[in-house]
Design a protein around this motif. Structure first.
Motif, PDB file in Angstrom:
ATOM      1  N   SER A  16      -4.563-109.181 -41.226  1.00  0.00           N
ATOM      2  CA  SER A  16      -5.491-108.748 -40.115  1.00  0.00           C
ATOM      3  C   SER A  16      -6.469-109.952 -39.669  1.00  0.00           C
ATOM      4  CB  SER A  16      -6.342-107.438 -40.270  1.00  0.00           C
ATOM      5  OG  SER A  16      -6.963-107.502 -41.270  1.00  0.00           O
ATOM      6  N   ASP A  64      -8.290 -98.176 -29.484  1.00  0.00           N
ATOM      7  CA  ASP A  64      -9.103 -98.705 -30.946  1.00  0.00           C
ATOM      8  C   ASP A  64      -8.935-100.102 -31.062  1.00  0.00           C
ATOM      9  OD1 ASP A  64     -10.506 -98.356 -33.041  1.00  0.00           O
ATOM     10  OD2 ASP A  64      -8.866 -97.832 -34.406  1.00  0.00           O
ATOM     11  N   ASN A  90      -7.214-104.178 -36.358  1.00  0.00           N
ATOM     12  CA  ASN A  90      -5.798-103.864 -35.656  1.00  0.00           C
ATOM     13  C   ASN A  90      -5.167-104.833 -34.958  1.00  0.00           C
ATOM     14  OD1 ASN A  90      -6.242-101.199 -36.939  1.00  0.00           O
ATOM     15  ND2 ASN A  90      -7.082-100.596 -34.655  1.00  0.00           N
ATOM     16  N   SER A 145      -1.723-103.561 -33.186  1.00  0.00           N
ATOM     17  CA  SER A 145      -0.972-102.602 -34.163  1.00  0.00           C
ATOM     18  C   SER A 145      -1.910-101.317 -34.289  1.00  0.00           C
ATOM     19  CB  SER A 145      -1.169-103.094 -35.817  1.00  0.00           C
ATOM     20  OG  SER A 145      -2.280-103.175 -36.406  1.00  0.00           O
ATOM     21  N   ASP A 146      -1.657-100.401 -34.788  1.00  0.00           N
ATOM     22  CA  ASP A 146      -2.454 -98.969 -34.958  1.00  0.00           C
ATOM     23  C   ASP A 146      -2.618 -98.232 -33.905  1.00  0.00           C
ATOM     24  OD1 ASP A 146      -3.761 -96.926 -36.070  1.00  0.00           O
ATOM     25  OD2 ASP A 146      -4.885 -97.991 -37.368  1.00  0.00           O
TER      26      ASP A 146
END
Length: 811
Positions: free
Chosen positions: A579, A624, A629, A641-642
């Protein structure tokens, strides 16, 4: 070049938002309290400062470093019962007001202080807690160590530093009854439970690591009375001490379920007053006991005082007192004190008295000590009659004041309790009921029949409810397999094999743990394990629905998923560089990114968000966006992501209403009224851009108080004409390209405007970053946009809110 022609005229528009009030979700309340101070300083325990109250507790903060708060904790009903303590808190949807806190460390649990008590860090470096009468109650004894600073860090550790910035004391070395993530329990340290829910003083149970590196739990009054012992050994440090470090998925040799997903999902483990060692995690309604660390080796009757003194625990978990055969009209010697399971206790009618030798041994059949076999080091086999006579002759011979448990009658096992015979109340045989009249008997029969009917009806309703829940769950899991464009569905066993039994952990966070694996064809994958119900399951379904049907180079690809009963796993493409946060926040020189790489990452994030907002059948609002992320592949291509918190929004919709979700510090001001648009992602993107360019977190409590919040610092540097001071100083390439970096800061400022309508769309940001906005008629950066021009971009703005900036370019 990413900066397009006409860049010299852009400054006035971009920084206008910095004049407006800052409404950061995590800034307003917690910024009232520092995370560190320098000596000399003192605090008085009184009611004059702002407090966080509940029905039972008043919490007067001294330090705050989310999610931890350190200060005076006082019982509402008892003014002289206050602890200097640290709590972990969650917001319960009203962040940051009225937080739900749970105490995880205290300095003076056995010696509470009253209102007016004083905590002082002296010029000589001694930290001392004194009661209202100046009596010294607690001190870490650091006088003479040149202590300069007292700090609560973001792990919940209270620390004292000397003038050389060396740590001389920390609360992590002196645990009370709890451990938080990244805290170690070292041999020689122990957790001691509270006496009860309402009594904070040290209680009856302890937990530690023994000389063999095994976990042991025992009665505090006698360390030989073990009731739990782990089979394996923990790690040994370089000094020869055994230790176990708590993480959300593991504590030493013990595996734990992952923490629930969501911004409030903090966790800790605590030795409770009933002897259970439990993992707690935060939910929307408070702290929930998620897992009992002893449950694999202990049943409910294996705790020393599960039924209080002399109580007997049945396999069903109910408690009773020892008694003789009532049908023979013999004596009973014990009476029940309290009927509550956790407060159950039995007391002898007549305590053992050496002055009155009229004693006997009461045989209680088919019971055993509540302690497991490894907790009976002091007991030995002997001839029963010799043992009985020896005990009757010795006045000091008494049973341990523990609980007992029922065992199988086939064991032919008996326990003898020494009792005092005098004045023991006799229980007569049960009386025989005389015959009643026919009409009265008929009433009994009718009443019994009606009662039985309703009981059967309730059982049927309950079973129907359980079946409907099961059916709903089956329908939900079946639904996942029929989502349009859904990715592959894996079995749990397939993923267990692919990850080598989940042995290679890549990382962990609020959601739980991520493991690396390899599919049979050789493809590398990352498997995210979720555990929980309610919000976790909704987040899981949202992720499969959202990212499963989207395809873009700058979005992490969801390879597949697993949904088997309570098991929920998401399978992603493996991103070998992890990340973004570990590349821009850590000061390891091997992990520092250069300017060109950072500029490309910013563009990649913008492209991914532009696709979500404008390239899909429905708008997808991520909700978010943060460095954690953003994942990086082997070529440092950035991918969003996420999608567990994401929301779908129809193209005809201008805004939606939803509950607050996201990560504090990255949330746009309009979250305060819960009416949002895709512009909340653009605000979060602006925060991330600033973090990338400055090489620091949005909120960094290790810095001086005036520099803690990056946006406040950004605003001040703009007004002072000192933006060059913000460029990441840990990278020479960033410094040598400082002028371009400052120009990129204008993009962040553009995205961070307080009025969401004044923020650009992500497609416009992409055009600007790619240098494709050469036509000044498309967007004129030199002045506030006219309504007609704004209309062509698909959003509206309040031009009156845009104030010219003092920024005229790099200085």
């Amino acid at each position: 070049m990413m900066v397009c022609a006409g860049q010299q005229n852009t400054s006035g528009y971009f920084l206008a938002l910095l004049i407006t009030p800052l409404l950061l979700i995590n800034g307003e309340m917690t910024s009232d309290y520092p995370s560190s101070v320098e000596a000399p300083i003192f605090w008085i325990n009184n009611n004059s400062d702002p407090k966080w109250d509940s029905e039972e507790l008043t919490l007067q903060p001294i330090f705050v470093n989310e999610p931890f708060v350190c200060g005076f904790h006082c019982k509402v009903e008892e003014n002289n019962t206050c602890l200097f303590a640290i709590s972990i808190f969650i917001s319960n949807g009203s962040y940051p007001y009225n937080p739900i806190s749970r105490m995880i460390w205290s300095a003076n649990r056995n010696n509470p202080v009253g209102r007016g008590a004083k905590l002082q860090l002296s010029q000589q470096g001694d930290l001392a807690l004194r009661d209202v009468d100046s009596t010294l109650v607690w001190s870490p004894k650091t006088a003479g160590m040149s202590v300069l600073e007292l700090m609560l860090n973001n792990s919940g550790n209270l620390m004292l530093f000397d003038r050389n910035k060396e740590m001389v004391w920390q609360s992590f070395d002196h645990p009370t009854d709890s451990l938080v993530p990244r805290q170690r329990l070292v041999s020689g340290q122990k957790l001691v439970a509270n006496m009860s829910v309402t009594n904070w003083s040290e209680g009856l149970y302890s937990f530690s690591i023994d000389d063999n590196g095994s976990f042991v739990a025992y009665m505090e009054s006698d360390a030989t009375l073990l009731y739990y012992q782990s089979p394996g050994s923990n790690l040994r440090s370089a000094t020869g001490q055994f230790y176990a470090e708590y993480h959300s998925c593991r504590f030493g040799t013990l595996s734990l379920p992952e923490v629930r997903i969501g911004s409030s999902s903090f966790s800790f483990i605590q030795l409770d007053h009933d002897g259970h060692l439990s993992k707690f995690w935060g939910t929307e309604t408070g702290w929930e006991k998620a897992y009992d660390l002893f449950k694999k080796r202990l049943d409910s009757c294996s705790y020393p005082l599960v039924c209080g003194e002399y109580g007997i625990c049945s396999p069903e978990g109910s408690c009773s007192c020892p008694e003789a055969d009532q049908n023979r009209g013999t004596y009973t010697y014990f009476r029940q004190i309290n009927s509550s399971q956790h407060n159950f206790a039995c007391s002898p009618y007549n305590p053992i008295s050496c002055k009155s030798p009229n004693q006997s041994l009461l045989e209680v059949k088919d019971v055993d000590f509540a302690l497991p076999d490894f907790g009976r080091g002091n007991y030995h086999k002997a001839d029963i009659e010799s043992c009985k006579q020896g005990c009757l002759k010795n006045c000091s011979c008494k049973s341990q004041a523990l609980s007992f448990k029922k065992v199988d009658a086939s064991s032919n096992q008996s326990l003898f309790l020494k009792v005092q015979n005098s004045s023991a109340p006799q229980i007569p045989p049960p009386p025989v009921s005389p015959k009643k009249g026919g009409r009265q008997n008929m009433g009994v029969i009718i009443g019994s029949t009606v009662g039985a009917f309703f009981i059967v009806l309730l059982v049927i309703c309950f079973l129907s409810f359980l079946e409907s829940k099961k059916d709903a769950k089956d329908v939900e899991e079946d639904y996942l397999g029929h989502i349009s464009g859904a990715p592959s569905r894996f079995s749990y066993e397939e993923l267990k094999v692919a990850t080598d039994n989940f042995s290679n952990k890549l990382g962990e966070g609020g959601f739980g743990c991520v493991f690396q694996g390899t599919l049979p064809g050789g493809a590398q994958i990352a498997v995210k394990c979720l555990d929980g119900f309610g919000p976790v399951r909704k987040s899981f379904i949202a992720e499969v629905e959202t990212i499963g049907s989207t395809h873009h180079f700058n979005l992490v690809r969801l390879v597949g998923f697993c949904a088997e009963k309570s098991r929920m796993l998401l399978v992603y493409e493996y991103m070998c560089n992890g990340s973004l946060d570990q590349w821009i926040f850590y000061r390891d020189k091997a992990l520092v990114l250069g300017w060109q790489c950072r500029r490309k990452i910013i563009l990649d994030i913008a492209k991914g968000l532009a696709y979500l907002h404008e390239g899909c059948r429905q708008k997808i609002i991520h909700l978010d966006i943060k460095p954690q992320n953003i994942l990086l592949d082997e070529n440092f291509n950035a991918k969003v992501s996420d999608f567990g918190l994401s929301k779908l929004m129809g193209r005809e919709q201008s805004q939606i209403v939803t509950t607050i979700r996201g990560t504090p510090g990255y949330m746009a001001p309009e979250w305060l009224n819960s009416i949002i648009t895709e512009k909340v992602d653009i605000y979060s993107f602006g925060i991330v851009v600033l973090e990338i360019l400055c090489g620091r977190k949005n909120v960094d409590r290790s810095l001086p108080e005036e520099d803690t919040h990056l946006i406040s610092l950004f605003k001040r540097k703009v007004e002072d004409g000192q933006l060059l001071d913000l460029v990441d100083k840990c990278n020479e390439e960033m410094q040598s390209n400082a002028a371009e970096v400052v120009e990129m800061m204008k993009v962040a400022a553009w995205c961070l405007q307080g009025e969401y309508a004044s923020r650009p769309s992500m497609s416009i940001v992409v055009k600007f970053l790619e240098g494709k906005m050469d036509d000044e008629n498309e967007y004129d950066f030199s002045k506030p946009p006219a309504p007609a021009e704004v209309e062509t971009l698909g959003y509206q703005t309040d031009t009156a809110a845009v104030i010219p900036s003092v920024l005229s370019g790099p200085r």
